[in-house]
Scaffold this active site. Structure first.
Site, mmCIF file in Angstrom:
data_model
loop_
_atom_site.group_PDB
_atom_site.id
_atom_site.type_symbol
_atom_site.label_atom_id
_atom_site.label_comp_id
_atom_site.label_asym_id
_atom_site.label_seq_id
_atom_site.Cartn_x
_atom_site.Cartn_y
_atom_site.Cartn_z
ATOM 1 C CG ASN A 392 4.736 -3.414 -10.708
ATOM 2 O OD1 ASN A 392 4.794 -4.343 -9.809
ATOM 3 N ND2 ASN A 392 4.263 -3.588 -11.950
ATOM 4 C CG ASP A 393 9.311 -5.086 -11.347
ATOM 5 O OD1 ASP A 393 8.504 -5.625 -11.280
ATOM 6 O OD2 ASP A 393 10.139 -4.718 -12.481
ATOM 7 C CB VAL A 394 11.230 -1.023 -5.814
ATOM 8 C CG1 VAL A 394 12.210 -1.037 -7.086
ATOM 9 C CG2 VAL A 394 10.065 -0.164 -6.016
#
Lengths: 466, 111
Positions: A392-394
């Protein structure tokens, strides 16, 4: 003669530690390096029991020592063998905490034996106090980090904690100085020191976001190294000194390297830039009212089968679902259709740097298919489809476009530059940083909800039937 | 002046240890500097096992405790157990992580 053998074995052990660490930093020799270091450790332990003397006294209480070694070995071995690959990071944290606790206990036990005839302003007292302080902070901090990674403890974010922590740190130094200014060892104050250090360990790690735990563990790891080195000073013990300092300095560098991989400074991590800006629960509707579009598995299978270049971007979700083997199967099924499949590995995907590499290696994914972030980003515009599996964040473009985002400045895999994007996810819940991901709402993005392993399994059979 | 004297003589008496300290710091930095990101986790885990060397301190403490001081013996025993956990657990976990790097080599070649 025993003393000579002891000192020589300590030199050998120290050299083995250095070589072991050196070999651990190359993929080909890493395993051997670990074994050599372990051998050095075994040697140092054995010769200490056999040959260590204090004045004219040899080591006694053999049964107690042997018992402790056996109990520790059995428990440690079982825990290490049984732990799942996903839980590896918290396991490392746990073992690190045990080392810290061990260093702290040594200090507690040695304190009453301190020879105060020269006063308390000695290197000996300083070593004991520093060992107790650092060891205790490392122990409590590691336990909290363990709890956080295991999902048992939630983040406590409060800007006041920064000042509280500073106050704790100052009072730790003040109590230490007070103890050294007394004419005699003051055990009560020593316990106060231990308790304050324990509280500090907790409040130090508490506000740091779960996504930053790897960095914290690495930092606490080097703390324990320093605590062990304090013991080395205390006993004038070369093996403890070299081993401890080596880990202390190597651990610090490793911590800095990890921060660099996230494009952040260590201070930034510790003071918690992730605090504050946590978004709400998150629904299927984006900030500007955009709606995430779902795709059926067969649609995805068609797109993937007729693509030329596909990049799979794995994240923590892959680890949780234990989907690495199915993922490899999908890659093979697609390769049979002449699709070029590679993996885009973000340096901090998962819960630890290298987490994804370890997982995919377990599933026998060939090494050369794992591509680093920089290289994969160059080929993104030519990529027909990316498959984001539990990351997600990456892949959150906000890291590049939105200066207000808490992850702004973190390098990402530019999945948004690919021609189409499939995201395998359990739900619309935000990732570890707790923020929305606009990638999910892009026009070329399709979501496939469900357990990663399950979804991949269905994809494999769809692709094979095509 | 007296404190300065104390500090200087302390440094002089511990010259070996201070040498060791300085060199080890450089060694640690040098050894780690060029590590690929894949190895960060195993390396951290390996370093974690190495600071388990603190177990030696635990053995020294308990080894020189009076055999009838059960309080100290119990605490020392606990310290030995904790230190051993660190050492054994650390090395075994590292080995497990690294086993996965080893396995794929022959397979990659056979393809």
């Amino acid at each position: 003669m025993g003393t000579y053998l002891l000192e020589i074995s300590y030199i050998i052990a120290s050299i083995l530690f250095i070589f072991g660490l050196k070999m651990l930093s190359h993929p080909d020799t890493a395993r051997k390096g670990n074994l050599w270091a372990a051998f050095g450790m075994g040697l140092a332990i054995l010769t200490t029991i056999l040959f260590h003397t204090k004045g004219t006294h040899a080591i006694g209480n053999h049964m107690w020592i042997l018992g402790g070694l056996i109990v520790g070995t059995v428990i440690g071995w079982l825990m290490a063998v049984k732990v799942k690959m996903t839980a590896m990071p918290q396991m490392v944290s746990f073992f690190n905490g045990m080392g810290g606790a061990c260093a702290a206990m040594i200090s507690l036990l040695e304190f009453p034996h301190i020879d105060a005839s020269q006063g308390m302003m000695t290197g000996e007292v300083l070593s004991v106090l520093a060992g107790l302080m650092i060891g205790t902070v490392s122990f409590m901090g590691s336990v909290i980090a363990y709890g956080k990674l295991d999902g048992k403890i939630n983040d406590v974010k409060s800007p006041i904690l920064t000042y509280v922590n500073l106050a704790f740190l100052i009072s730790l130094i003040a109590i230490g100085a007070y103890i050294m200014m007394q004419p005699e060892p003051n055990s009560t104050m020593l316990y106060v020191l231990a308790i304050v250090a324990a509280i500090y360990g907790v409040s130090f790690v508490m506000p740091i976001g779960g996504a930053d735990m790897p960095v914290v563990i690495s930092l606490l790891n080097s703390f324990t190294g320093v605590a062990a080195a304090c013991g080395g000073f205390l006993y004038d013990n070369q093996a403890m000194l070299t081993g401890g300092i080596l880990v202390g300095s190597a651990g610090t560098i490793l911590t800095v390297l990890m921060c660099q991989a996230m494009n952040r400074s260590l201070g930034n991590v510790i003071l918690g830039a992730f605090g504050g800006a946590a978004a709400g629960g998150g629904g299927a509707v984006g900030a500007d009212g955009a709606v995430a579009k779902e795709s059926t598995i067969s649609d995805a299978a068609v797109v993937l089968s007729y693509a030329q270049n596909i990049v799979i971007i794995p994240g923590y979700g892959l680890a949780v679902a234990q989907a690495q083997h199915v993922c490899h199967e999908l890659e093979k099924a697609l390769a049979n259709k002449d699709v070029n499949v590679t993996y885009g590995i973000h340096p901090v995907a998962g819960r630890m740097p290298g987490h994804m590499n370890v997982l995919l290696a377990e599933a026998d994914v060939p090494y050369e298919r794992l591509i680093d972030m920089e290289d994969i980003n160059d080929s993104m515009p030519q990529t027909d489809a990316v498959l984001v599996v539990g990351a997600n964040d990456v892949v959150n473009p906000a890291a590049e476009t939105d200066p207000a985002s808490p992850i702004y400045g973190m390098p990402i895999i530019q999945a948004n530059k690919a021609k189409s994007i499939f995201i395998l996810k359990r739900s619309m819940k935000p990732g570890y940083a707790g923020i929305e991901n606009e990638l999910f709402f892009a026009d070329k993005t399709r979501m496939i909800f469900g357990d990663a392993k399950d979804t991949l399994q269905k994809l494999v059979s769809e692709v094979k039937n095509m | 002046m007296e404190t300065l004297d104390t500090v200087l003589s302390y440094i002089y008496q511990n010259l070996d240890a201070i040498f060791m300290l300085a060199l080890s710091i450089f060694l640690g930095i040098e050894v780690i500097s060029n590590v690929p990101a894949i190895l960060h986790t195993p390396l951290m885990s390996g370093a974690n096992a190495i600071h388990g060397v603190v177990i030696i301190g635990a053995i020294i403490v308990i080894g020189h405790t009076e055999p009838d001081n059960y309080m100290a013996l119990t605490l020392g025993f606990l310290a030995v157990v904790l230190g051993t956990l660190n050492v054994v657990g650390g090395f075994v976990v590292t080995n497990r992580m690294l086993e996965m790097f080893k396995k794929k080599k022959p397979k990659a070649e056979s393809k």
